[in-house]
Design a protein around this motif. Sequence first.
Motif, PDB file in Angstrom:
ATOM      1  N   CYS A 348       2.985   1.221  -3.562  1.00 27.42           N
ATOM      2  CA  CYS A 348       2.315   2.491  -3.800  1.00 27.42           C
ATOM      3  C   CYS A 348       2.358   3.296  -2.505  1.00 27.42           C
ATOM      4  CB  CYS A 348       0.872   2.302  -4.275  1.00 27.42           C
ATOM      5  SG  CYS A 348      -0.065   1.060  -3.354  1.00 27.42           S
ATOM      6  N   THR A 349       2.235   4.596  -2.629  1.00 30.73           N
ATOM      7  CA  THR A 349       2.281   5.429  -1.433  1.00 30.73           C
ATOM      8  C   THR A 349       1.021   5.256  -0.590  1.00 30.73           C
ATOM      9  OG1 THR A 349       1.451   7.285  -2.746  1.00 30.73           O
ATOM     10  CG2 THR A 349       3.830   7.143  -2.416  1.00 30.73           C
ATOM     11  N   GLU A 350      -0.113   5.050  -1.253  1.00 30.62           N
ATOM     12  CA  GLU A 350      -1.374   4.808  -0.556  1.00 30.62           C
ATOM     13  C   GLU A 350      -1.981   3.504  -1.074  1.00 30.62           C
ATOM     14  OE1 GLU A 350      -2.500   6.467   1.933  1.00 30.62           O
ATOM     15  OE2 GLU A 350      -1.040   8.123   1.829  1.00 30.62           O
ATOM     16  N   ALA A 351      -2.374   2.646  -0.154  1.00 30.51           N
ATOM     17  CA  ALA A 351      -2.884   1.336  -0.547  1.00 30.51           C
ATOM     18  C   ALA A 351      -4.105   1.443  -1.448  1.00 30.51           C
ATOM     19  CB  ALA A 351      -3.226   0.520   0.695  1.00 30.51           C
ATOM     20  N   THR A 352      -4.901   2.484  -1.277  1.00 33.43           N
ATOM     21  CA  THR A 352      -6.126   2.618  -2.065  1.00 33.43           C
ATOM     22  C   THR A 352      -5.844   2.722  -3.562  1.00 33.43           C
ATOM     23  OG1 THR A 352      -6.054   5.002  -1.641  1.00 33.43           O
ATOM     24  CG2 THR A 352      -7.465   3.665  -0.208  1.00 33.43           C
ATOM     25  N   ALA A 353      -4.619   3.112  -3.933  1.00 31.54           N
ATOM     26  CA  ALA A 353      -4.273   3.233  -5.350  1.00 31.54           C
ATOM     27  C   ALA A 353      -4.327   1.883  -6.055  1.00 31.54           C
ATOM     28  CB  ALA A 353      -2.882   3.837  -5.510  1.00 31.54           C
ATOM     29  N   ALA A 354      -4.240   0.786  -5.294  1.00 26.87           N
ATOM     30  CA  ALA A 354      -4.270  -0.544  -5.900  1.00 26.87           C
ATOM     31  C   ALA A 354      -5.652  -0.934  -6.387  1.00 26.87           C
ATOM     32  CB  ALA A 354      -3.757  -1.578  -4.904  1.00 26.87           C
ATOM     33  N   GLY A 355      -6.667  -0.210  -5.975  1.00 25.80           N
ATOM     34  CA  GLY A 355      -8.021  -0.498  -6.446  1.00 25.80           C
ATOM     35  C   GLY A 355      -8.694  -1.608  -5.661  1.00 25.80           C
ATOM     36  N   ASP A 356     -10.010  -1.576  -5.634  1.00 29.03           N
ATOM     37  CA  ASP A 356     -10.776  -2.521  -4.826  1.00 29.03           C
ATOM     38  C   ASP A 356     -10.596  -3.971  -5.270  1.00 29.03           C
ATOM     39  OD1 ASP A 356     -11.708  -0.447  -3.299  1.00 29.03           O
ATOM     40  OD2 ASP A 356     -13.608  -0.241  -4.389  1.00 29.03           O
ATOM     41  N   GLU A 357     -10.476  -4.186  -6.594  1.00 27.52           N
ATOM     42  CA  GLU A 357     -10.376  -5.566  -7.077  1.00 27.52           C
ATOM     43  C   GLU A 357      -9.129  -6.261  -6.544  1.00 27.52           C
ATOM     44  OE1 GLU A 357     -11.778  -6.551 -11.204  1.00 27.52           O
ATOM     45  OE2 GLU A 357     -11.594  -4.377 -11.421  1.00 27.52           O
ATOM     46  N   ILE A 358      -8.045  -5.495  -6.375  1.00 28.40           N
ATOM     47  CA  ILE A 358      -6.822  -6.061  -5.810  1.00 28.40           C
ATOM     48  C   ILE A 358      -6.890  -6.077  -4.290  1.00 28.40           C
ATOM     49  CG2 ILE A 358      -4.341  -5.648  -5.488  1.00 28.40           C
ATOM     50  CD1 ILE A 358      -4.215  -4.769  -8.392  1.00 28.40           C
ATOM     51  N   LEU A 359      -7.327  -4.981  -3.694  1.00 22.86           N
ATOM     52  CA  LEU A 359      -7.341  -4.889  -2.229  1.00 22.86           C
ATOM     53  C   LEU A 359      -8.257  -5.938  -1.602  1.00 22.86           C
ATOM     54  CD1 LEU A 359      -7.332  -1.033  -1.597  1.00 22.86           C
ATOM     55  CD2 LEU A 359      -5.469  -2.657  -1.231  1.00 22.86           C
ATOM     56  N   ASP A 360      -9.324  -6.298  -2.289  1.00 29.29           N
ATOM     57  CA  ASP A 360     -10.255  -7.285  -1.737  1.00 29.29           C
ATOM     58  C   ASP A 360      -9.595  -8.644  -1.529  1.00 29.29           C
ATOM     59  OD1 ASP A 360     -12.278  -5.467  -1.626  1.00 29.29           O
ATOM     60  OD2 ASP A 360     -13.283  -6.132  -3.466  1.00 29.29           O
ATOM     61  N   ARG A 361      -8.494  -8.905  -2.247  1.00 30.79           N
ATOM     62  CA  ARG A 361      -7.832 -10.209  -2.119  1.00 30.79           C
ATOM     63  C   ARG A 361      -6.361 -10.083  -1.747  1.00 30.79           C
ATOM     64  NH1 ARG A 361      -8.494 -11.944  -8.383  1.00 30.79           N
ATOM     65  NH2 ARG A 361     -10.279 -10.555  -8.267  1.00 30.79           N
ATOM     66  N   ALA A 362      -5.951  -8.899  -1.281  1.00 30.82           N
ATOM     67  CA  ALA A 362      -4.529  -8.650  -1.012  1.00 30.82           C
ATOM     68  C   ALA A 362      -4.220  -8.603   0.483  1.00 30.82           C
ATOM     69  CB  ALA A 362      -4.100  -7.336  -1.654  1.00 30.82           C
ATOM     70  N   THR A 363      -2.975  -8.930   0.803  1.00 28.92           N
ATOM     71  CA  THR A 363      -2.409  -8.644   2.118  1.00 28.92           C
ATOM     72  C   THR A 363      -1.707  -7.294   2.009  1.00 28.92           C
ATOM     73  OG1 THR A 363      -2.041 -11.000   2.540  1.00 28.92           O
ATOM     74  CG2 THR A 363      -0.833  -9.429   3.916  1.00 28.92           C
ATOM     75  N   VAL A 364      -2.051  -6.377   2.886  1.00 28.32           N
ATOM     76  CA  VAL A 364      -1.513  -5.021   2.823  1.00 28.32           C
ATOM     77  C   VAL A 364      -0.492  -4.829   3.943  1.00 28.32           C
ATOM     78  CG1 VAL A 364      -2.041  -2.558   2.871  1.00 28.32           C
ATOM     79  CG2 VAL A 364      -3.664  -4.170   1.830  1.00 28.32           C
ATOM     80  N   TYR A 365       0.659  -4.269   3.585  1.00 30.74           N
ATOM     81  CA  TYR A 365       1.717  -3.985   4.560  1.00 30.74           C
ATOM     82  C   TYR A 365       2.006  -2.489   4.552  1.00 30.74           C
ATOM     83  CZ  TYR A 365       2.765  -9.000   4.503  1.00 30.74           C
ATOM     84  OH  TYR A 365       2.687 -10.366   4.596  1.00 30.74           O
ATOM     85  N   ARG A 366       2.229  -1.970   5.729  1.00 31.48           N
ATOM     86  CA  ARG A 366       2.720  -0.599   5.868  1.00 31.48           C
ATOM     87  C   ARG A 366       4.233  -0.675   5.994  1.00 31.48           C
ATOM     88  NH1 ARG A 366       1.101   4.524   4.662  1.00 31.48           N
ATOM     89  NH2 ARG A 366       2.120   6.053   6.006  1.00 31.48           N
TER      90      ARG A 366
END
Length: 375
Positions: A348-366
């Motif tokens: 996604c262009t912005e990580a926030t689009a993945a939603g909190d339920e996913i982001l709370d357990r995700a590894t985020v890469y730029r």
Amino acid sequence: MKEAQFTEKAVETLRLTGLILEGFRNYRHAALEPNAGFHVLAGPNAQGKTSLLEAIYLISTTRLLRGMRDAEAIREGEDRFRVEGSVAQGRTSLAVTLERGGRKRALLNGVGLPRAADLIGRLPSVCITALDLPMVSGEPGERRMFLDLELSQVYPAYLRALSLYKRALEQRNALLKQAQDRFVPDESFSAWEAQMATYGASLRDYRRRFVEELSPLAAEAQAELGEGESLKITYVSRDEALTAAEYEAALVQNRRQDIARGTTTAGPHRDDLSLTIAGRDGRLYGSQGQQRSAVIAMKLGTLELMRDKLGEPPILLLDDMLSDLDAGRRARLCQWVARHAGQAFLTCTEATAAGDEILDRATVYRVQNGTLEAL
């Protein structure tokens, strides 16, 4: 013919533990060590997010996500690409390589396989991308490709039957064209028609059973994503042949007209799927939003079905689909992924689009300019 058995566990599903790209798309070199959970790849367009998903898809299916020649995935200025993935905590490696002017090669633990397709099924995946919309809106070949790819990942016997059927079909079609100009004895057709009948009946058996199990799972996902809209999937044969004997008889009966047309007019290579959305033909009457939701529901249903057959979910690849959905459907999709998916990669262009339920357990890469940075 022995019936397709849909209770067997055909392969052992293994998560991806390492990924290396060399000379692939806009990556000179990249390495990733994924964990067992969610991975969000964020960044502007044309920076390499989809290329990372495509690399995983390549070692899973030996296919590129974007419909083009394999050589176009070689980085500009490079002579070859190599994509290698590690599974089973690094005990097994899967790789696909291609040199300019050469043929795509697949390797298992560094040893070349006879065919690239022999890699299929060793790292099962389900990929959802905006390029999948023709699964609903496009021609029958798009839907047959969906069936062939998903079934081949779960059932090695299906992949073998598909390969042998295509070979026999090519040989029969070549004879049909020859027969337009000169006499070809019936015996020349018979051997290939017998093979087509055996393997074609097997393909149809697998496909029908797959669709029968997929339809309620996709309908459940569609109802959740599409605010209650119904979805029904039905397998459609273009002829009445149900058994190998009936199909072989149809091939013999159609031989004269097939010679006139120069192609085989009966068989699973002409079959289709019927998709009914909210009681109407989805291909003709579905809005783009409805069609997009139906595609996603079919893929999510496939993930559920593959999980049932494999014992754990396949890898989920979700490529830039969130931006194409309204806020409600986007939130419901993220919730579904958070509940049902195993190892997953989302762009996604912005990580926030993945939603909190996913982001709370995700590894985020730029992802930017073909480089990866963990945030």
